[in-house]
Design a protein around this motif. Structure first.
Motif, PDB file in Angstrom:
ATOM      1  N   SER A  12       0.819  -1.195   0.000  1.00 32.91           N
ATOM      2  CA  SER A  12       0.000   0.000   0.000  1.00 32.91           C
ATOM      3  C   SER A  12       0.863   1.259   0.000  1.00 32.91           C
ATOM      4  O   SER A  12       0.588   2.219  -0.718  1.00 32.91           O
ATOM      5  CB  SER A  12      -0.921  -0.013   1.220  1.00 32.91           C
ATOM      6  OG  SER A  12      -1.738   1.110   1.223  1.00 32.91           O
ATOM      7  N   SER A  13       1.914   1.264   0.788  1.00 31.26           N
ATOM      8  CA  SER A  13       2.814   2.423   0.838  1.00 31.26           C
ATOM      9  C   SER A  13       3.522   2.626  -0.489  1.00 31.26           C
ATOM     10  O   SER A  13       3.688   3.761  -0.947  1.00 31.26           O
ATOM     11  CB  SER A  13       3.847   2.243   1.946  1.00 31.26           C
ATOM     12  OG  SER A  13       3.220   2.224   3.193  1.00 31.26           O
ATOM     13  N   ALA A  16       0.933   4.039  -2.946  1.00 29.21           N
ATOM     14  CA  ALA A  16       0.613   5.429  -2.617  1.00 29.21           C
ATOM     15  C   ALA A  16       1.779   6.360  -2.955  1.00 29.21           C
ATOM     16  O   ALA A  16       1.569   7.463  -3.465  1.00 29.21           O
ATOM     17  CB  ALA A  16       0.252   5.556  -1.148  1.00 29.21           C
ATOM     18  N   GLN A  80      -3.672  10.578   5.318  1.00 30.27           N
ATOM     19  CA  GLN A  80      -2.823   9.661   6.068  1.00 30.27           C
ATOM     20  C   GLN A  80      -3.651   8.560   6.713  1.00 30.27           C
ATOM     21  O   GLN A  80      -3.264   7.383   6.704  1.00 30.27           O
ATOM     22  CB  GLN A  80      -2.018  10.418   7.116  1.00 30.27           C
ATOM     23  CG  GLN A  80      -0.937  11.279   6.520  1.00 30.27           C
ATOM     24  CD  GLN A  80      -0.272  12.180   7.546  1.00 30.27           C
ATOM     25  OE1 GLN A  80      -0.769  12.358   8.667  1.00 30.27           O
ATOM     26  NE2 GLN A  80       0.843  12.770   7.160  1.00 30.27           N
ATOM     27  N   GLN A  83      -4.631   6.196   4.030  1.00 30.08           N
ATOM     28  CA  GLN A  83      -3.508   5.342   3.660  1.00 30.08           C
ATOM     29  C   GLN A  83      -3.342   4.201   4.654  1.00 30.08           C
ATOM     30  O   GLN A  83      -3.115   3.058   4.272  1.00 30.08           O
ATOM     31  CB  GLN A  83      -2.221   6.174   3.585  1.00 30.08           C
ATOM     32  CG  GLN A  83      -0.976   5.381   3.311  1.00 30.08           C
ATOM     33  CD  GLN A  83      -1.020   4.665   1.989  1.00 30.08           C
ATOM     34  OE1 GLN A  83      -1.564   5.179   1.026  1.00 30.08           O
ATOM     35  NE2 GLN A  83      -0.485   3.474   1.936  1.00 30.08           N
TER      36      GLN A  83
END
Length: 148
Positions: A12-13, A16, A80, A83
């Protein structure tokens, strides 16, 4: 490291981060350049028409800047949080896919499906809040009804 971070969080990071770079290069930088050029041209034109009104507008501009900073802070916090929620949903999905045989063997499909559905619903709710804040700030009429 891989031992400390779940796979879903890393995926995911990474996604993103690459999306943020793409948006910055393709959307935000040209938009900032257009905005600066528009402000300069408008300021010169306003000053030539009415210097007093131009000074009044520049007096109000810091207040609008403070408001924009407050909205930006809220959007950043929502992004954030969104995320982190996307990371949690991706982590659940990655773990379920990697242990699909065990989950199926022990009849845990419903429990894993419910867990993923809950994470996905939380992500959807955060996405709607962020979208509503963007629409409200940008003047979208639909944003006022979506703000939760």
């Amino acid at each position: 490291s891989l031992e400390e971070q779940p796979t879903g969080h890393l995926l995911s990071s990474l996604t993103a981060g690459s999306d943020a770079v793409r948006l910055c290069v393709t959307h935000h930088l040209p938009q900032v350049a257009r905005s600066v050029a528009s402000c300069l041209v408008a300021s010169v034109y306003m000053a030539s028409i009415s210097p007093r009104l131009t000074l009044l507008a520049f007096g109000i501009a810091p207040l609008l800047g403070l408001l924009a900073a407050a909205v930006g802070t809220r959007v950043r916090a929502l992004a954030q949080e969104q995320q982190r929620q996307a990371s949690a949903a991706t982590s659940v999905a990655a773990e379920a896919l990697s242990a699909a045989r065990c989950i199926k063997a022990f009849g845990g499909e419903a429990a894993v499906g419910a867990k993923y559905a809950a994470e996905a619903e939380a992500y959807y709710t955060l996405s709607m809040r962020e979208m509503a804040l963007h629409k409200l700030w940008n003047g979208g009429s639909r944003g006022r009804t979506l703000l939760v």
